[in-house]
Every structure is written in C-alpha cells, then in structure tokens.
Design an enzyme around this catalytic site. Structure first.
Site, PDB file in Angstrom:
ATOM      1  N   ASP A 167       0.808  -1.224   0.000  1.00 25.95           N
ATOM      2  CA  ASP A 167       0.000   0.000   0.000  1.00 25.95           C
ATOM      3  C   ASP A 167       0.839   1.271   0.000  1.00 25.95           C
ATOM      4  O   ASP A 167       0.353   2.328  -0.382  1.00 25.95           O
ATOM      5  CB  ASP A 167      -0.932  -0.002   1.226  1.00 25.95           C
ATOM      6  N   ASP A 168       2.095   1.177   0.414  1.00 27.45           N
ATOM      7  CA  ASP A 168       2.933   2.375   0.500  1.00 27.45           C
ATOM      8  C   ASP A 168       4.349   2.042   0.034  1.00 27.45           C
ATOM      9  O   ASP A 168       5.303   2.092   0.802  1.00 27.45           O
ATOM     10  CB  ASP A 168       2.953   2.905   1.939  1.00 27.45           C
ATOM     11  N   LEU A 169       4.461   1.690  -1.238  1.00 27.29           N
ATOM     12  CA  LEU A 169       5.761   1.324  -1.787  1.00 27.29           C
ATOM     13  C   LEU A 169       6.590   2.583  -2.002  1.00 27.29           C
ATOM     14  O   LEU A 169       6.356   3.347  -2.939  1.00 27.29           O
ATOM     15  CB  LEU A 169       5.592   0.563  -3.103  1.00 27.29           C
ATOM     16  N   ASN A 173      10.841   1.822   2.286  1.00 27.11           N
ATOM     17  CA  ASN A 173      10.320   0.490   2.583  1.00 27.11           C
ATOM     18  C   ASN A 173      10.963  -0.599   1.737  1.00 27.11           C
ATOM     19  O   ASN A 173      10.514  -1.744   1.733  1.00 27.11           O
ATOM     20  CB  ASN A 173       8.799   0.468   2.380  1.00 27.11           C
ATOM     21  N   ARG A 206       3.997   5.075  -7.326  1.00 33.13           N
ATOM     22  CA  ARG A 206       4.178   5.521  -5.931  1.00 33.13           C
ATOM     23  C   ARG A 206       5.667   5.552  -5.586  1.00 33.13           C
ATOM     24  O   ARG A 206       6.142   6.485  -4.922  1.00 33.13           O
ATOM     25  CB  ARG A 206       3.416   4.575  -4.989  1.00 33.13           C
TER      26      ARG A 206
END
Length: 244
Positions: A167-169, A173, A206
């Site tokens: 969800d938050d690449l 991360n 993203r």
C-alpha cells in the site's frame, strides 16, 4: 493461519515462524530493558525498537500509531470490530503468507492486541533484517550500481507476480541486507490480489513519487533519469516472464 491466544483483554498472535518462547512480555519495552537486550531504536512516526531475543537474533518491535489529523485525538487507539479486522492481524497474516511463499519480507514473529472499552492498541514483532539499509539511505550516500537497480526491479517483479500489493511502496520500505539482497517491509494495509497491471503500475508510480520527494529534500540524492529507466526496463522484462 495465525494461532490466537487470549489472556484476559490481551490477544497474542502467533505465526508459522513464532519462537516457542514468545510471550506477552516480549511486547513490553521494560522487559527488554531489564534484560539489557535493547540494541537500538528508530524514532519518528515509524518508531521501532530493536531487541535481541536470542544470542544471535534481533527483532523489531513496532507499535501501531495513527497518522493524519485524527492522530491528534487518538494517537494509538482504534475501534475494535473484531480481532480479524485489526490492522495488526491483517498485516501479520499477510506477512505470514508472503514468508510462506518464500518472498523476501521480515520474518513475522508475532503480535499483541489489547482491547479495552471497544478500543484496541497493537504491537507487531518481526525478525530484523541483518545490516538493513534502505534504498533511500543508499541513494543519499552514493549512486546505486546497475546490479543494485536490477536487484530492486527483479524483487518487485517477484512480489507482483505473486499478487503481493504494497500500500505504500516507497524508497524507505525497500531494504538491502548486508549481503545485498532486497526486502520489502511495512505491509500495513497491503494485500494479496489477483495480479493486474493497474495496481502494479500504481505501486511503481508511488515509488517514483517517493524518489522525487526524497531528491527534493536531500542535499544529495543519486537517482538519475537513466537509473530509473534502467529499473523500468528490468522490471518490465521480468514481468513478461512466467513466474517461477
């Protein structure tokens, strides 16, 4: 499947990879401080504690904190609508599935959920990646080699072939271990989905935005248009292959 133990208003969640000695104490920093087992900590919104749980092994202990405006009122409190709907249960379950698929994620060791008056708070424990350095940290210090970009691209393709949605690449991360292997971390709100180009490219977009953001606020940041194109070329080539 996760194994669930209830201790009064606490739930202890175990995975296929949980040490037999895991207990509720493992989610209490005072426990580790008394054992002189705190290695270091990472502060900020994604704060985490690194604790030595065996002579050779280090774990990362993370508490769930809210973001955005609501965090000013409910810093770490979430409405409890059932254990399997909690953010920590969903993330731990997903990590367990990804680890069982032999994808490079932190080994999920367990989690704790504490429920009181319809509100829950939660913590998750994962095995620490040895010598971890984020893609962002690497690019702030030196250019990444062509092999490094290839490693990032092929790793992301492995996740996407498996239907693993992040969800938050972003570049914080994506981690390199001390052997140069690439891992993805922080699967909060992630999911296993049917592979589809739409969400896969949204992941890549993203990542591109995060690289531009970090470049704009770093004194130096080694990510050229040629680096990004090289990454895209390898990623697209890997995605054309049949998954192993």
């Amino acid at each position: 499947m996760l194994k669930i133990e209830q201790h009064h208003n606490h739930y202890l969640l175990r995975t296929n990879h949980t040490p037999d000695t895991l207990s509720l104490d493992w989610f209490d920093m005072a426990f580790w401080q008394q054992k002189n087992a705190v290695v270091t900590s990472k502060q900020g919104r994604a704060a985490a504690w690194f604790v030595r749980y065996t002579d050779q092994d280090v774990a990362v202990l993370k508490h769930y904190w809210r973001g955005g405006l609501i965090s000013k009122l409910l810093k770490d409190q979430y409405v409890f609508t059932g254990l399997k709907h909690t953010r920590v249960y969903l993330e731990l379950h997903l990590l367990n599935q990804l680890a069982d698929l032999d994808l490079p994620v932190p080994t999920p060791l367990g989690a704790k959920v504490t429920v009181s008056a319809g509100i829950y708070r939660a913590d998750i424990l994962t095995h620490a990646i040895s010598g971890a350095q984020s893609l962002c940290e690497r690019l702030q210090s030196a250019p990444l080699s062509a092999q490094g970009w290839q490693q990032v691209a092929s790793t992301l393709a492995r996740f996407h072939h498996a239907g693993a949605y992040h969800d938050d690449l972003n570049c914080n991360n994506i981690l390199f271990d001390d052997c140069g292997e690439v891992y993805l971390i922080d699967f909060d709100k992630g999911a296993l989905k049917t592979p589809a180009k739409e969400w896969q490219m949204a992941n890549i977009d993203r990542l591109a935005r995060s690289l531009k953001k970090e470049a704009s606020r770093s004194a130096q940041f080694f990510c050229s248009p040629q680096d990004w194109q090289s990454f895209i070329d390898v990623y697209q080539s890997e995605m054309k292959k049949k998954p192993v």
